[in-house]
Design an enzyme around this catalytic site. Structure first.
Site, PDB file in Angstrom:
ATOM      1  N   TYR A  47      19.010   3.661   7.524  1.00 14.05           N
ATOM      2  CA  TYR A  47      18.413   3.202   6.264  1.00 14.05           C
ATOM      3  C   TYR A  47      19.499   2.608   5.362  1.00 14.05           C
ATOM      4  CZ  TYR A  47      15.684   3.619   1.872  1.00 14.05           C
ATOM      5  OH  TYR A  47      15.011   3.384   0.688  1.00 14.05           O
ATOM      6  N   LEU A 104       0.820  -1.220   0.000  1.00 14.10           N
ATOM      7  CA  LEU A 104       0.000   0.000   0.000  1.00 14.10           C
ATOM      8  C   LEU A 104       0.849   1.264   0.000  1.00 14.10           C
ATOM      9  CD1 LEU A 104      -2.830  -0.959   2.548  1.00 14.10           C
ATOM     10  CD2 LEU A 104      -2.878  -1.086   0.054  1.00 14.10           C
ATOM     11  N   GLY A 105       2.155   1.126  -0.123  1.00 12.21           N
ATOM     12  CA  GLY A 105       3.039   2.292  -0.106  1.00 12.21           C
ATOM     13  C   GLY A 105       3.111   2.975  -1.455  1.00 12.21           C
ATOM     14  N   ASP A 152       2.461  -8.668   8.504  1.00 10.46           N
ATOM     15  CA  ASP A 152       3.602  -7.977   9.107  1.00 10.46           C
ATOM     16  C   ASP A 152       4.824  -8.781   8.675  1.00 10.46           C
ATOM     17  OD1 ASP A 152       5.661  -7.091  10.685  1.00 10.46           O
ATOM     18  OD2 ASP A 152       4.511  -7.107  12.551  1.00 10.46           O
TER      19      ASP A 152
HETATM   20  P1  NAD Z   1       6.484   3.422   1.513  1.00  7.00           P
HETATM   21  O1  NAD Z   1       6.977   3.927   2.821  1.00  7.00           O
HETATM   22  O2  NAD Z   1       5.613   4.312   0.716  1.00  7.00           O
HETATM   23  O3  NAD Z   1       5.724   2.051   1.710  1.00  7.00           O
HETATM   24  C1  NAD Z   1       6.208   1.042   2.564  1.00  7.00           C
HETATM   25  C2  NAD Z   1       5.036   0.208   3.005  1.00  7.00           C
HETATM   26  O4  NAD Z   1       5.535  -0.793   3.900  1.00  7.00           O
HETATM   27  C3  NAD Z   1       3.959   0.987   3.756  1.00  7.00           C
HETATM   28  O5  NAD Z   1       2.699   0.807   3.136  1.00  7.00           O
HETATM   29  C4  NAD Z   1       3.976   0.401   5.164  1.00  7.00           C
HETATM   30  O6  NAD Z   1       2.693   0.321   5.764  1.00  7.00           O
HETATM   31  C5  NAD Z   1       4.559  -0.975   4.902  1.00  7.00           C
HETATM   32  N1  NAD Z   1       5.180  -1.574   6.089  1.00  7.00           N
HETATM   33  C6  NAD Z   1       5.921  -0.953   7.047  1.00  7.00           C
HETATM   34  N2  NAD Z   1       6.281  -1.852   7.979  1.00  7.00           N
HETATM   35  C7  NAD Z   1       5.785  -3.058   7.589  1.00  7.00           C
HETATM   36  C8  NAD Z   1       5.829  -4.363   8.138  1.00  7.00           C
HETATM   37  N3  NAD Z   1       6.439  -4.612   9.303  1.00  7.00           N
HETATM   38  N4  NAD Z   1       5.216  -5.350   7.469  1.00  7.00           N
HETATM   39  C9  NAD Z   1       4.568  -5.107   6.300  1.00  7.00           C
HETATM   40  N5  NAD Z   1       4.475  -3.885   5.746  1.00  7.00           N
HETATM   41  C10 NAD Z   1       5.088  -2.867   6.392  1.00  7.00           C
HETATM   42  O7  NAD Z   1       7.769   2.990   0.678  1.00  7.00           O
HETATM   43  P2  NAD Z   1       7.917   2.911  -0.914  1.00  7.00           P
HETATM   44  O8  NAD Z   1       8.331   4.234  -1.381  1.00  7.00           O
HETATM   45  O9  NAD Z   1       6.736   2.245  -1.503  1.00  7.00           O
HETATM   46  O10 NAD Z   1       9.204   1.992  -1.008  1.00  7.00           O
HETATM   47  C11 NAD Z   1       9.105   0.603  -1.268  1.00  7.00           C
HETATM   48  C12 NAD Z   1      10.495   0.020  -1.209  1.00  7.00           C
HETATM   49  O11 NAD Z   1      11.330   0.653  -2.180  1.00  7.00           O
HETATM   50  C13 NAD Z   1      11.212   0.228   0.132  1.00  7.00           C
HETATM   51  O12 NAD Z   1      11.990  -0.911   0.417  1.00  7.00           O
HETATM   52  C14 NAD Z   1      12.117   1.401  -0.113  1.00  7.00           C
HETATM   53  O13 NAD Z   1      13.242   1.395   0.723  1.00  7.00           O
HETATM   54  C15 NAD Z   1      12.479   1.169  -1.560  1.00  7.00           C
HETATM   55  N6  NAD Z   1      12.886   2.408  -2.212  1.00  7.00           N
HETATM   56  C16 NAD Z   1      11.976   3.413  -2.376  1.00  7.00           C
HETATM   57  C17 NAD Z   1      12.374   4.608  -2.966  1.00  7.00           C
HETATM   58  C18 NAD Z   1      11.397   5.738  -3.136  1.00  7.00           C
HETATM   59  O14 NAD Z   1      11.834   6.846  -3.544  1.00  7.00           O
HETATM   60  N7  NAD Z   1      10.096   5.544  -2.897  1.00  7.00           N
HETATM   61  C19 NAD Z   1      13.696   4.754  -3.411  1.00  7.00           C
HETATM   62  C20 NAD Z   1      14.612   3.720  -3.192  1.00  7.00           C
HETATM   63  C21 NAD Z   1      14.181   2.521  -2.618  1.00  7.00           C
HETATM   64  C1  AKB Z   2      14.436   7.916   0.588  1.00  2.00           C
HETATM   65  O1  AKB Z   2      14.643   9.128   0.370  1.00  2.00           O
HETATM   66  O2  AKB Z   2      14.544   7.372   1.696  1.00  2.00           O
HETATM   67  C2  AKB Z   2      14.085   7.061  -0.596  1.00  2.00           C
HETATM   68  C3  AKB Z   2      15.318   6.485  -1.208  1.00  2.00           C
HETATM   69  C4  AKB Z   2      16.064   7.252  -2.214  1.00  2.00           C
HETATM   70  O3  AKB Z   2      15.702   5.401  -0.871  1.00  2.00           O
HETATM   71  N1  AKB Z   2      13.318   7.839  -1.506  1.00  2.00           N
END
Ligand code: NAD
Ligand code: AKB
Length: 317
Positions: free
Chosen positions: A142, A10-11, A53
């Site tokens: 992180y 849902l993220g 979870d």
């Molecule tokens: P987000 O924070 O929008 O979504 C993360 C989701 O994980 C949330 O819906 C949250 O409820 C869920 N969550 C948290 N703890 C949990 C648990 N214990 N069990 C199950 N679900 C849990 O993050 P995102 O932007 O969708 O990122 C997804 C992945 O991509 C992450 O691993 C993030 O590190 C990686 N990432 C994202 C970006 C970015 O810019 N969005 C960049 C680099 C890497």
């Molecule tokens: C963050 O800023 O934490 C993320 C990433 C680049 O991993 N968007």
């Protein structure tokens, strides 16, 4: 990939990856999951949802067995700014969750996608055109979990034969779901603020250069690496991927072409600025291009035009 489980579905990324996977592989074959429940009014007919979870191995295992899952897209994590506020929880969720997903994958023979980040690099990493294989001494929790996650995925592939694959994403820009507490969130907030208020106050300084990518390209990267010919992959779990590198000042300038009179000011958040300053200015993704034909399709100009267009419709502006 026939039966798919998405954790953290849902993220920001999952909100678009789940529908894309359902379009490709069939709605009934893609199980979305999260620690949160879908918002009231969400259409249950869009596909199955499980409360999971990821730190609870029994919950991950039960879903994998019940739905005969063969591929897990493990998105659940705390992002950089939240992880710095809650480092203990970040270790539990980011490392504990990944370890448990990998264990279930080992038991059940699943493939695993793991998204690493430019945050896996640190202040000693070469800052410009950061190579695929570069020094990784991150100074944030992180980053510690992302660099360790890359190693753990390598270990599960080499030791147990689990088909782990992943990329190092830059900041992701999208218009569907809000970002979840990262350092690059400014690059999404700025578009909403431009349309709503014609002004944005940035928490990163004007010259802070970071890599970025539009979500449609990020989805292509996720699916591209998972469908890549394994025989060509040398760097399985940590491919640098990028589409552009940009500063707040440059992004504001591009937005101004669509929102005349748009202004930006700066109220720097020292915590997120320090995180951003420890990350590369730009990364080199030539290994991904060579090993699985990665190629982004959106640059700063086309991303900005599309974001403004989509957000104007969404916000009724
Ligand atoms: P987000 O924070 O929008 O979504 C993360 C989701 O994980 C949330 O819906 C949250 O409820 C869920 N969550 C948290 N703890 C949990 C648990 N214990 N069990 C199950 N679900 C849990 O993050 P995102 O932007 O969708 O990122 C997804 C992945 O991509 C992450 O691993 C993030 O590190 C990686 N990432 C994202 C970006 C970015 O810019 N969005 C960049 C680099 C890497
Ligand atoms: C963050 O800023 O934490 C993320 C990433 C680049 O991993 N968007």
């Amino acid at each position: 990939m026939k039966r798919i489980l998405v954790t953290g579905g849902l993220g920001q990324m999952g909100s678009e990856l789940v529908p894309e996977l359902r379009r490709r592989y069939g709605a009934e074959n893609v199980i979305a999951s999260d620690l949160r429940m879908p918002p009231a009014g969400a259409d249950a007919s869009e596909g199955p949802f499980e409360f999971i979870d990821c730190t609870r191995q029994s919950q991950v295992r039960a879903a994998v067995q019940r739905h005969r899952i063969d591929t897990v897209f493990h998105l659940a994590a705390l992002l950089s700014a939240v992880a710095e506020e809650k480092p203990h929880m970040a270790w539990d969720v980011n490392m504990g969750g990944l370890y448990r997903v990998l264990e279930v994958a080992r038991e059940s023979g699943c493939a695993v996608f793991f998204p690493s980040s430019i945050g896996s690099f640190g202040p000693n990493t070469p800052k410009e055109s950061t190579p695929q294989d570069a020094l990784q001494r991150p100074t944030t929790m992180y980053g510690v979990t992302k660099a360790s996650g890359e190693l753990l995925c390598d270990y599960y592939y080499n030791r147990f034969g689990v088909d782990t694959r992943g990329v190092r994403f830059p900041g992701l820009i999208s218009h569907i779901a809000p970002p979840g507490g990262g350092t690059t969130d400014y690059a999404v907030e700025i578009f909403y603020a431009a349309i709503r208020h014609g002004h944005y106050s940035s928490f990163l300084g004007p010259e802070t250069r970071l890599d970025m990518m539009y979500m449609p390209d990020a989805l292509r990267a996720v699916i591209g690496i998972m469908e890549a010919d394994p025989g060509r992959l040398v760097h399985r779990n940590s491919f640098n991927v990028t589409a552009m590198d940009v500063t707040p000042e440059e992004l504001a300038e591009e937005i101004r072409r669509h929102v005349p009179g748009f202004t930006i000011s700066y109220k720097i958040d020292p915590v997120r600025q320090a995180i951003a300053d420890s990350w590369p200015d730009s990364i080199d993704d030539s290994a991904a291009r060579a090993e699985w034909d990665w190629m982004p399709t959106f640059d700063l100009e086309s991303l900005t035009a599309d974001m403004i267009d989509k957000l104007r419709s969404k916000l009724g502006a």
